[in-house]
Design a protein around this motif. Structure first.
Motif, PDB file in Angstrom:
ATOM      1  N   GLU A  27       0.754  -1.148   0.005  1.00  0.00           N
ATOM      2  CA  GLU A  27      -0.035  -0.056   0.189  1.00  0.00           C
ATOM      3  C   GLU A  27       0.866   1.393   0.045  1.00  0.00           C
ATOM      4  O   GLU A  27       0.578   2.229  -0.659  1.00  0.00           O
ATOM      5  N   ASN A  32       2.515   1.743  -3.492  1.00  0.00           N
ATOM      6  CA  ASN A  32       1.631   2.395  -4.206  1.00  0.00           C
ATOM      7  C   ASN A  32       1.594   3.929  -4.140  1.00  0.00           C
ATOM      8  O   ASN A  32       1.644   4.728  -5.090  1.00  0.00           O
ATOM      9  N   GLN A  33       1.184   4.151  -2.565  1.00  0.00           N
ATOM     10  CA  GLN A  33       1.081   5.720  -2.548  1.00  0.00           C
ATOM     11  C   GLN A  33       2.452   6.435  -2.820  1.00  0.00           C
ATOM     12  O   GLN A  33       2.247   7.569  -3.570  1.00  0.00           O
TER      13      GLN A  33
END
Length: 362
Positions: free
Chosen positions: A171, A174-175
């Motif tokens: 996560e 991706n950010q």
């Protein structure tokens, strides 16, 4: 912004050749991603650009200046490049502000100018509330942003990143990838980014350079690399799942797959007319294997082995015509392992490869 020009660059480590005659031009403001399997030479190439490794052949220019070659070697500190390493290499005893200012202080930048540049970079990267913290008090994503900021605050000609997101969870990776993309669009700094993650390569790059065993196999936009791979290695390395490969054979004036004549696009037919081989490898992406075949398609039976539901789409692994294959289809499916599904091949984007060399037919 700095242009980077590599001409015939080679590098050896004792009996091992890490780089083999690399020719590559990186335009000012471009974000180029170096990608390839482990040991392909991408990190070595990045380190030679940084000046952390010498080269044994060829020449290298940054911003038009010769920095490496038979007649020159400019040390790393004088190349006006900045590098972010995989482990970030932050100074643990320094605050975020001091880490950001370190390179400026080493270059003799006045204290007031340092503070101004650090404040600007902290605002750009969302680090304003963290300036007094030490690295141990930061999350992985925050440490990564500090490492990026420490490099960028120097306003280098070229910004080098060596797998900077590999230590982050999915996560956060991706950010942070999105943050890097926005940062590059805002600053237009020349960036060379090394990764083994093809998703990073496809989403970040203006252009991708694919490497294998010290060779540069293909350079192009993400769209070009995906749709028009130059060889089997690139076809199967970029894209998940990789491109499917099937053998087609000459049958009189036609080319056959599983005994059925193929209605190939005109460009592919023209290439096959020049081909002297009796056999060619046909490459189709997983989305080109269609579970609802049209009458004009070459058709076969896909035997389901493994299903990966992803919500908006489903990836299915199995076999087609006795060859391991994969297909991608929108939404969900109600198939089970062992099912035999009628499918057709959409040949509009098919790619043809020489079976001996693995190179694309032209």
């Amino acid at each position: 912004m700095g242009q980077v020009e590599l001409s015939g660059v080679g590098k050896r480590f004792e009996q091992y050749t890490a780089l083999q005659r690399i020719d590559l031009d990186i335009a000012p403001g471009e974000l180029l991603v170096l990608v390839g399997p482990s040991g392909c030479g991408k990190s070595t190439l990045l380190r030679t650009i940084a000046g952390l490794e010498t080269i044994d052949a060829g020449e290298m220019r940054i911003g038009g200046r010769l920095v490496a070659g038979a007649k020159a070697f400019v040390p790393a500190r004088e190349r006006d490049v900045a590098m972010v390493f995989q482990n970030y290499a932050l100074y643990p005893h320094m605050s975020v502000a001091d880490n950001l200012a370190f390179g400026l202080r080493m270059r003799g930048v006045a204290s007031e100018d340092r503070r101004h540049k650090v404040r600007e970079m902290a605002k750009l990267l969302g680090l304003e509330a963290l300036l007094d913290r030490k690295p141990a008090q930061l999350s992985g994503g925050q440490q990564q942003r500090v490492a990026v900021g420490r490099a960028l605050v120097r306003d280098p000609q070229v910004f080098l990143l060596d797998e900077p997101l590999s230590n982050l969870d999915t996560e956060l990776r991706n950010q942070t990838r999105s943050e890097l993309k926005r940062l590059h669009q805002r600053l237009s700094t020349t960036m060379i980014y090394v990764t083994h993650d093809q998703v990073e390569a496809m989403t970040l790059a203006d252009r991708i350079a694919v490497m294998e065993k010290g060779h540069l196999r293909q350079v192009g936009t993400p769209e070009q690399i995906y749709a028009e791979p130059e060889n089997v290695m690139v076809a199967q390395f970029l894209g998940h799942p990789p491109m499917n490969l099937f053998e087609i054979v000459r049958g009189g004036h036609s080319w056959l797959w599983q005994g059925e004549a193929l209605a190939l696009p005109e460009a592919a037919q023209a290439r096959l007319k020049q081909c002297t081989s009796e056999q060619v490898r046909l490459g189709v992406r997983p989305e080109a294997i269609c579970p609802h075949p049209e009458a004009a398609m070459p058709r076969g039976k896909f035997t389901v082995e493994l299903i990966e539901p992803l919500g908006n789409e489903t990836i299915v692994f199995g076999s087609l015509g006795g060859v391991q294959a994969s297909l991608r289809t929108p939404g969900s499916v109600d198939w089970r392992s062992g099912d035999s599904i009628p499918v057709g091949l959409d040949l509009a984007g098919a790619v043809l490869f020489d079976p001996a060399s693995g190179e694309r037919l032209r």
